[in-house]
Design an enzyme around this catalytic site. Structure first.
Site, short mmCIF file in Angstrom:
data_model
loop_
_atom_site.label_atom_id
_atom_site.label_comp_id
_atom_site.label_asym_id
_atom_site.label_seq_id
_atom_site.Cartn_x
_atom_site.Cartn_y
_atom_site.Cartn_z
N GLY A 43 0.69 0.75 -5.18
CA GLY A 43 -0.31 -0.49 -4.84
C GLY A 43 -1.67 -0.16 -6.39
CB CYS A 87 -1.10 0.13 1.15
SG CYS A 87 -2.29 -0.88 1.50
CG ASN A 139 3.12 0.30 3.82
OD1 ASN A 139 3.41 0.81 2.94
ND2 ASN A 139 2.33 -1.26 3.44
N GLY A 140 1.26 -1.93 5.39
CA GLY A 140 1.77 -3.42 6.14
C GLY A 140 1.09 -4.29 6.51
CE1 TYR A 169 9.70 -4.64 -8.74
CE2 TYR A 169 8.70 -5.69 -7.31
CZ TYR A 169 8.73 -5.22 -8.64
OH TYR A 169 7.61 -5.52 -8.90
#
Ligand code: SF4
Length: 499
Positions: free
Chosen positions: A61, A34, A135-136, A280
């Site tokens: 996302g 996210c 996010n996570g 990445y």
């Protein structure tokens, strides 16, 4: 206790499309979970600024997007399946007034790909609404869910993010203020969480005690009372905000009309930033440790050339993420850099399934070889990682069909041998090619002439930072937050069920 109600306002319904999660559209790469964005900017068009922040964070996302804004005590919300540019238009943004904004782009790792799971998660509390973007991934969801259900929380989604929002609301309804309530909730959470939490009076930015996922703070146009929070600095750059600093592991920043206040809520913070963000996930123009990730990725390529040289005519990267490492490889080895593959930059995630013939041509949907560059050449192709190996194999076949006489593959990270439980979709262990095969066996499967990965030591050395300040568990199995057996099993069950 005051009952907690999820706010489900949805003023602009759109058609949902779960085919976005089909395997046809899933690349053979780890998928980011996210992107989050938050802004406190009275007098500014926060909805539009949040939109552009999310636009820059789209790579984190692509399944759903959402924005919540606070206009005094009133919260406005719009979220739906699709890309940021598909979910929002001028008319939608005009209906999101306010001085505080929270935004989210989502790729599902916990909870399936459904509109109800799109974020921000918005709940009513005793003090007013909250809008939470996460996010996570939490690793203690089973226990937390049971506790919340026992306290009669009306969970309506399958996401861990909603559980965090309910935990905050529960603490506030039990008498805590905004800050105490949030800290009480965060102490119940284990795993990876970078959060933005909007309230009627301010916005919070929070990182878990290990700081696994990134979160940065900026100021708008140099104005120190207008703050921005974003997963990456590219989310600040796009709206002209200046990077101030990172939110620290185990820190909560609370931004209100009084400015920015910082609270260190965890007793044992340590730095364990996901190394895959550097390799990445994050955009190459984002800053981490005060340099662009483009520069770090070039160093990975130089290190790779020193560790695993090979005689060849040209070197190129798999667009886009393999390109900086390929340039570094060329600089260190003296092998000429060339473009061997061209990417269709407008392909994104299509809602339309390809025909059978197109499917068989596989990778050419996104990458097309430059035949006149490749014909008769010994080529080195650099990629950032291999997960299952299916895409790499097709790619090698494409290069040979285009006329390459030798194909040498170099990977700018070590073999991925363990799954991620902190918000990155890296498949289950049995699907990771390097978990069950040696490098020689993988080379054989991919049909390359030679294959070499960057060493774990080389990857960490190239950061120029303390090697202990990163999570690299998908290469080592050394998880900074212990993974309960139940969570490992449930990931396997969900993968096998295709969820
Ligand atoms: S396990 Fe791998 S992908 Fe997950 S947080 Fe750690 S380094 Fe990143």
């Amino acid at each position: 206790m005051i009952p907690i109600h999820p706010v489900t306002s949805d003023e602009y319904p759109r058609q949902t499309n779960d085919s976005m999660n089909s395997s046809e559209n899933c690349p053979d790469k780890p998928e980011e979970a996210c992107g989050v964005f938050g802004i406190y900017a009275p007098g500014e068009d926060v909805a539009k600024l949040t939109y552009f922040g999310l636009y820059a964070l789209q790579h984190r996302g692509q399944e759903s997007a959402g924005i919540a804004t606070f206009e005094g005590t009133h919260v406005h919300l719009h979220k739906d399946m699709g890309l940021v540019s598909q979910v929002f238009n001028e008319s939608v943004l005009e209906h999101l007034p306010g001085s505080i904004g929270v935004g989210h782009t989502r790729y599902s790792t916990t909870g399936s790909s459904r509109k109800v799971n799109a974020q921000p998660a918005v709940l009513d509390t005793r003090l007013g609404s909250i809008a939470l973007a996460h996010n996570g991934n939490l690793v203690n969801t089973v226990q937390l869910r049971e506790e919340l259900l026992q306290s009669k929380c009306n969970l309506v989604t399958t996401t861990d993010s909603e559980m965090i929002a309910f935990a905050i609301a529960q603490a506030i309804d039990a008498g805590a203020d905004w800050l105490e309530g949030a800290i009480q909730a965060f102490k119940r959470c284990q795993g990876a969480f970078s959060l933005v939490v909007g309230t009627p009076i301010g916005v919070m930015g929070v990182r878990d005690p290990n700081g696994i996922r990134p979160l940065v703070i900026g100021t708008l146009a140099g104005n120190p009372i207008r703050y921005v929070l974003a997963s990456e600095t590219c989310g600040l750059d796009i709206i002209g905000a200046e990077y101030l600093r990172d939110v620290e592991p185990g820190e909560l920043v609370w931004i209100t009309e009084e400015g920015l206040a910082s609270y260190h809520w965890s007793q044992q913070p340590q730095r364990k930033l996901c190394i895959f963000e550097m390799i990445y996930f994050a955009r190459p123009d984002s800053l981490m440790h005060n340099e662009s990730l483009y520069s770090y990725r070039m160093r990975l390529g130089r290190q790779l050339a020193e560790e695993s040289p090979v005689d060849a005519d040209i070197v190129f990267g798999v667009p886009d993420s393999g390109v900086p490492a390929a340039i570094g490889f060329s600089q260190a080895s003296g092998v000429a850099y060339a473009e061997g593959l061209i990417k269709n930059r407008y392909v994104g995630r299509t809602f339309i399934q390809p025909t059978q013939t197109m499917r068989e041509s596989g990778i050419r949907m996104k990458l097309n070889p430059l035949k006149d560059v490749l014909v008769g050449k010994r080529v080195i192709i650099v990629d950032d990682s291999i997960v299952r190996g299916t895409t790499s194999r097709k790619l090698v076949k494409t290069l040979r069909e285009a006329g390459a006489v030798e194909v040498h593959m170099r990977i700018s990270s070590p073999p991925v041998t363990h799954p991620c439980f902190y918000g990155i979709d890296t498949d289950t262990q049995d699907q990771l090619i390097a978990a069950t095969k040696s490098v020689a066996e993988i080379a054989q499967q991919l049909e390359v002439d030679t294959l070499a990965y960057l060493s774990w030591e080389g990857m960490l050395k190239a950061t120029g930072e303390d090697p202990n300040s990163f999570c690299s568990a998908c290469f080592t199995g050394d998880y900074p937050v212990a993974i309960p057996e139940q969570v490992k099993r449930s990931k396997l069950i969900l993968e096998k069920a295709g969820v």
